[in-house]
Design a protein around this motif. Structure first.
Motif, PDB file in Angstrom:
ATOM      1  N   SER A   1       5.287   3.433   3.578  1.00 46.63           N
ATOM      2  CA  SER A   1       5.559   3.927   2.230  1.00 46.63           C
ATOM      3  C   SER A   1       4.293   4.496   1.587  1.00 46.63           C
ATOM      4  O   SER A   1       4.371   5.385   0.741  1.00 46.63           O
ATOM      5  CB  SER A   1       6.128   2.808   1.353  1.00 46.63           C
ATOM      6  N   LYS A   2       3.143   4.002   1.987  1.00 42.64           N
ATOM      7  CA  LYS A   2       1.857   4.512   1.499  1.00 42.64           C
ATOM      8  C   LYS A   2       0.790   4.060   2.485  1.00 42.64           C
ATOM      9  O   LYS A   2       0.089   3.070   2.257  1.00 42.64           O
ATOM     10  CB  LYS A   2       1.567   3.947   0.096  1.00 42.64           C
ATOM     11  N   PRO A   3       0.649   4.760   3.619  1.00 45.21           N
ATOM     12  CA  PRO A   3      -0.267   4.299   4.661  1.00 45.21           C
ATOM     13  C   PRO A   3      -1.672   4.014   4.136  1.00 45.21           C
ATOM     14  O   PRO A   3      -2.260   4.832   3.430  1.00 45.21           O
ATOM     15  CB  PRO A   3      -0.278   5.471   5.651  1.00 45.21           C
ATOM     16  N   ASN A   4      -2.163   2.836   4.463  1.00 46.91           N
ATOM     17  CA  ASN A   4      -3.468   2.396   4.005  1.00 46.91           C
ATOM     18  C   ASN A   4      -4.385   2.262   5.224  1.00 46.91           C
ATOM     19  O   ASN A   4      -4.089   1.516   6.159  1.00 46.91           O
ATOM     20  CB  ASN A   4      -3.330   1.039   3.291  1.00 46.91           C
ATOM     21  N   PHE A   5      -5.502   3.002   5.199  1.00 46.17           N
ATOM     22  CA  PHE A   5      -6.338   3.045   6.395  1.00 46.17           C
ATOM     23  C   PHE A   5      -7.190   1.796   6.564  1.00 46.17           C
ATOM     24  O   PHE A   5      -7.717   1.560   7.656  1.00 46.17           O
ATOM     25  CB  PHE A   5      -7.192   4.310   6.386  1.00 46.17           C
ATOM     26  N   GLU A   6      -7.330   1.001   5.522  1.00 47.80           N
ATOM     27  CA  GLU A   6      -7.974  -0.301   5.704  1.00 47.80           C
ATOM     28  C   GLU A   6      -7.006  -1.256   6.416  1.00 47.80           C
ATOM     29  O   GLU A   6      -7.388  -2.002   7.320  1.00 47.80           O
ATOM     30  CB  GLU A   6      -8.402  -0.885   4.348  1.00 47.80           C
ATOM     31  N   THR A   7      -5.720  -1.201   6.009  1.00 46.40           N
ATOM     32  CA  THR A   7      -4.706  -2.028   6.673  1.00 46.40           C
ATOM     33  C   THR A   7      -4.509  -1.598   8.120  1.00 46.40           C
ATOM     34  O   THR A   7      -4.239  -2.428   8.999  1.00 46.40           O
ATOM     35  CB  THR A   7      -3.360  -1.925   5.917  1.00 46.40           C
TER      36      THR A   7
END
Length: 442
Positions: free
Chosen positions: A115-121
């Protein structure tokens, strides 16, 4: 939204299904491999759950994991250097030490992440970010992490040493591996003739990689729709004349991004800074005669475009400079990186680059790779094509990566200094043509 967590379930060393013959135990890298850094690149594919499946998700995950591990073992026999260990800058000991396979589970649904790709995750899905895995894998050149979301969706994250593989080589590996996983009897074979085309030499301490230092840099994702690309194209054509040429999507998007990035540097420092864009070119099809796509190793080299005056940052001028510089590189330099003259050509290119950086301390440099037209979304292990794929750079700032989406748009992954990115992602001209990290449909 609660914090997404993943937990490693197992780590397994995967040996080749057949031992490497004695006469293949020592593998010589090419000169371009020799100049490449011994770091791991990564690529992560996200696969939605099969809504029609009736099997228990855990049982289905185990079935897929078994297929993946068996096909990795089979693929390592064909790509035998990847089962070895680096002996020195130009040699691999093909000792069948194997690749490394990690299973993990995530406590959230795939849709939460997409839904909102997070590059830390995203770090949680990479095999190389876990210290224990890297210690146990003992120099493995090929690592895979297979993660199950609680909805039944999965990720397959591939980490491959850049010492022996560029993006085209990775695609050859993926094609052969997915064919084996789907049960094809004769998967694609690699061509290991790189060292005969461009033999290694004694060049201690030299590197062909281009690193832009950055103490704190971050990555952001942008998407440029097909309609916005068409608007840019018409704008540039109207300025240059239709009879000149039709600019490519890559040229248009890079020109726009570069222009915005240069404007950000000016707003930060108070004045325009000379700037350069290095763009990597796949040399395989540019040589005479062309090399097969399956030639394994590093066969890329960048050409550089320079902007000395702020007035040259107009979109049509940037596009023209890119096209002219690329044509000059392809016509006069690309075919020299092979055979007897290959070493001299590379040393001259490295010397030219070193002089540029030595004499131009204020030059702001960006580095670009385009994966457009590479069939990354055709990656199918037997349970369908990915909903999304990405590759995140954790090492170098001022990078731009371009790749196709499934609907005709182009996705941009960009790294910048934290301060510059905070300005860049709010830049009015950028937001007129690109969306910032839109959600991905599963």
């Amino acid at each position: 939204m609660t914090q997404m967590k993943t937990q490693i379930v197992s780590r397994t060393c995967i040996k080749p299904s057949s031992p490497t013959p004695h006469n293949l135990k020592t593998f010589k890298l090419s000169l371009l491999d020799q100049l490449s850094p011994a770091i791991h690149g990564n690529m992560t594919f996200f696969f939605p759950a099969d809504v029609a499946a009736t099997t228990d998700p855990d049982i289905e995950f185990s079935r897929k994991s078994r297929l993946l591990q068996e096909s990795v073992s089979d693929t390592l026999t064909r790509f035998y250097p990847l089962a070895g260990r680096l002996l020195d800058a130009s040699t691999i000991d093909c000792n069948d030490s194997g690749g490394f396979f990690i299973e993990a589970q995530c406590d959230s649904p795939l849709s939460d992440f997409l839904s909102k790709p997070n590059f830390e995750t995203l770090d949680q899905f990479l095999p190389t970010t876990d210290p224990q895995t890297m210690e146990l894998s003992k120099g493995s050149m090929w690592l895979i992490k297979f993660t199950k979301f609680n909805c039944g969706g999965t990720t397959i994250s591939v980490s491959l040493t850049h010492k022996i593989a560029d993006i085209a080589a990775l695609l050859t590996l993926l094609k052969s591996w997915t064919e084996a996983c789907r049960g094809l009897r004769e998967p694609t074979l690699p061509d290991f003739t790189g060292s005969s085309l461009l033999p290694p030499r004694e060049i201690p301490g030299m590197s062909g990689s281009l690193n832009i230092a950055g103490d704190k840099f971050i990555a952001r994702r942008f998407v440029v729709s097909a309609s916005k690309i068409a608007e840019l194209k018409e704008k540039v054509i109207s300025m240059t004349g239709r009879e000149q040429y039709y600019p490519s999507r890559v040229e248009l998007i890079l020109a726009k991004l570069w222009k915005c990035a240069a404007a950000v540097v000016k707003s930060k420092t108070g004045s325009f800074k000379p700037t350069a864009l290095f763009q990597a070119v796949n040399l395989r099809g540019r040589m005479d005669p062309p090399l097969p796509d399956t030639v394994f190793g590093n066969f890329v080299w960048p050409f550089a475009v320079f902007v000395e005056e702020e007035s040259d940052l107009e979109l049509h001028k940037l596009v023209q400079s890119m096209r002219e510089t690329k044509n000059d590189f392809l016509n006069n330099k690309a075919n020299k990186f092979r055979g007897e003259g290959g070493f001299s050509a590379l040393m001259e290119a490295l010397k030219e680059r070193a002089e540029i950086f030595r004499n131009r301390k204020e030059l702001v440099v960006y580095k670009c790779s385009s994966w457009c037209k590479f069939p990354l979304y055709e990656t199918d292990f037997g349970w369908g094509k990915p909903a999304w794929m990405t590759s995140i750079n954790k090492l170098v700032s001022n990078t731009i990566s371009l790749q196709d989406t499934t609907d005709g748009a182009v996705e941009v992954l960009m790294t910048l200094d934290e301060e510059e990115m905070s300005i860049f992602e709010r830049h009015e001209e950028l937001l007129e043509f690109a969306s910032v990290n839109p959600s991905i449909d599963v």
